[in-house]
Write an enzyme that holds these catalytic residues in place. Structure first.
Site, PDB file in Angstrom:
ATOM      1  N   HIS A 324       0.828  -1.209   0.000  1.00 51.20           N
ATOM      2  CA  HIS A 324       0.000   0.000   0.000  1.00 51.20           C
ATOM      3  C   HIS A 324       0.860   1.256   0.000  1.00 51.20           C
ATOM      4  O   HIS A 324       2.100   1.199   0.124  1.00 51.20           O
ATOM      5  CB  HIS A 324      -0.932   0.019   1.214  1.00 51.20           C
ATOM      6  CG  HIS A 324      -0.227  -0.003   2.552  1.00 51.20           C
ATOM      7  ND1 HIS A 324       0.445   1.075   3.076  1.00 51.20           N
ATOM      8  CD2 HIS A 324      -0.112  -0.994   3.482  1.00 51.20           C
ATOM      9  CE1 HIS A 324       0.928   0.777   4.263  1.00 51.20           C
ATOM     10  NE2 HIS A 324       0.611  -0.495   4.532  1.00 51.20           N
ATOM     11  N   CYS A 342       3.803  -4.491   6.499  1.00 46.93           N
ATOM     12  CA  CYS A 342       3.347  -4.314   5.125  1.00 46.93           C
ATOM     13  C   CYS A 342       4.459  -3.775   4.231  1.00 46.93           C
ATOM     14  O   CYS A 342       5.514  -3.349   4.700  1.00 46.93           O
ATOM     15  CB  CYS A 342       2.146  -3.364   5.085  1.00 46.93           C
ATOM     16  SG  CYS A 342       0.663  -4.069   5.816  1.00 46.93           S
TER      17      CYS A 342
END
Length: 400
Positions: A324, A342
């Site tokens: 992301h 992430c």
């Protein structure tokens, strides 16, 4: 960074023949004989009634049995069994013409009509119904019907209730492709504890492959307390472009390849090594493009580390590993892994990747900074097993 817990994505019973409560049905039917001779007519005589027996009778017959129709004398020419929903049970007449057995078994809570015709043109009918199921099992499958997906996308079925008769259920799951792709089913416990079975090819799919799943489950018993299936399922998908995303944790780079050619090389920062915030490694599969979502560290056991809206979110695992946009981490892109698990990029790079990737594209994550290999059920982890090890998870392994 990790997200909230798993939420659902935009994601007929049969045993060997047995004579059960056999009813003998005598039917005087439409066979007539007669004719005229030069000397006048002859008396028309009705032949004796045709006699058939059906193994299932009454209104509460046992589900999960095949229908067996037996003729007392003569030979059967045709048998038709239809249900109250307009479906038909196919079957075969025995070599001696004395009996007919359905290929599929009867479903619960259904009424059936039997129509038989013998070699003398006589016909007979019979009706019966099956008891309603105490519990119904249902299936949630991925990907969605008529989807176009990436080369690593498996077919994944998750059941509402436990499945103990895995081999029996698997026998009724048929995957066909337009290029005879080799593959296998594999059973597991899903991340949320439910029974799950996936079908993956031996190697990544060939782009353009047309894939169809027919799950003829109506009338199949899940076993144990799992209940009955009361419908069939069918879904299809097409394999899209050949794309692979390679994530190098040690060099802090994300590279997008299409048809083996490099499309984009992006500086990124992944999970902080040495603890729970490290990223998973291995071959994972893009599960969903979720866009802008709220990510809260408390929902994945990381305390109060973060609680913010995150753009261009691409889910890789059920446990909350995403790729992301992470503009707040810009100082670490390309040089240090410094996230909560992430794969973070700039807004522009994240948007580019988000716009290019397909559900089902593989993300191949390598590097010593990982905390381990993604688990089989944590998303689609089957590509981290050899094909032989994957086939061993089939309930029909060695029986096929």
């Amino acid at each position: 960074m990790s997200s909230t817990p798993r939420t659902p994505l935009a994601r007929h019973r049969f045993r060997g023949p047995a004579l059960v409560g056999t009813a003998l049905l005598a039917a005087a039917l439409t066979a007539c004989s007669g004719g005229n001779s030069a000397g006048g007519g002859t008396d028309a005589k009705t032949p004796p009634p045709a006699q058939i027996s059906v193994n299932l009778t009454g209104k509460d017959a046992k589900a999960g049995e095949p229908v067996q129709v037996t003729l007392a004398e003569g030979r059967l020419q045709e048998v038709t069994v239809t249900d109250s929903k307009g479906g038909t049970l196919d079957g075969k007449i025995s070599d001696d013409g004395k009996s007919w057995t359905s290929e599929r078994k009867v479903a619960p809570g259904t009424t059936y009509k039997v129509q038989a015709k013998d070699d003398k043109g006589r016909t007979a009918t019979a009706d019966f119904g099956t008891a309603a199921p105490e519990k119904v099992n249902k299936v949630d499958w991925k990907p969605g019907d008529k989807s176009t997906v990436g080369i690593a996308q498996p077919i994944s079925l998750v059941f509402d209730h436990p499945v103990k008769n895995k081999a029996e259920v698997e026998k009724h799951l048929k995957v066909t492709t337009d290029n005879n792709t080799e593959g296998s089913w594999g059973w597991m416990e899903d991340y949320d504890g439910k029974t799950r079975v996936d079908w993956r090819p031996k190697e990544y799919w060939k782009p353009g492959t047309k894939v169809t799943l027919k799950a003829d489950l109506n009338g199949v018993d899940s076993g144990g307390s799992g209940g009955w299936f009361v419908r069939d399922y069918e879904t299809s998908m097409t394999i899209g472009k050949k794309q692979v995303v390679k994530v190098d944790l040690d060099n802090h780079r994300l590279k997008l390849y299409r048809d083996d050619e490099l499309v984009k090389d992006i500086a990124m920062s992944a999970g902080t090594p040495g603890g729970d915030k490290a990223s998973w490694s291995g071959k994972t599969v893009l599960m969903a493009k979720e866009g802008t979502i709220n990510m809260n560290s408390e929902t994945v056991g990381l305390g109060s580390s973060y609680n913010k809206m995150v753009d261009y979110s691409m889910r890789l695992t059920w446990s909350g590993m995403y790729a992301h946009a992470a503009p707040w981490n810009a100082a670490y892109f390309g040089n240090t892994n410094h996230s909560s698990g992430c794969i973070g990029m700039s807004d522009s790079d994240a948007k580019f990747v988000y716009d290019q990737v397909q559900i089902g594209d593989p993300f191949e994550v390598t590097g010593k900074d990982a905390k381990g290999t993604q688990a089989l059920n944590n998303g689609y982890g089957e590509w981290n097993l050899s094909y032989d090890d994957w086939k061993a998870k089939s309930a029909l392994n060695g029986q096929q």
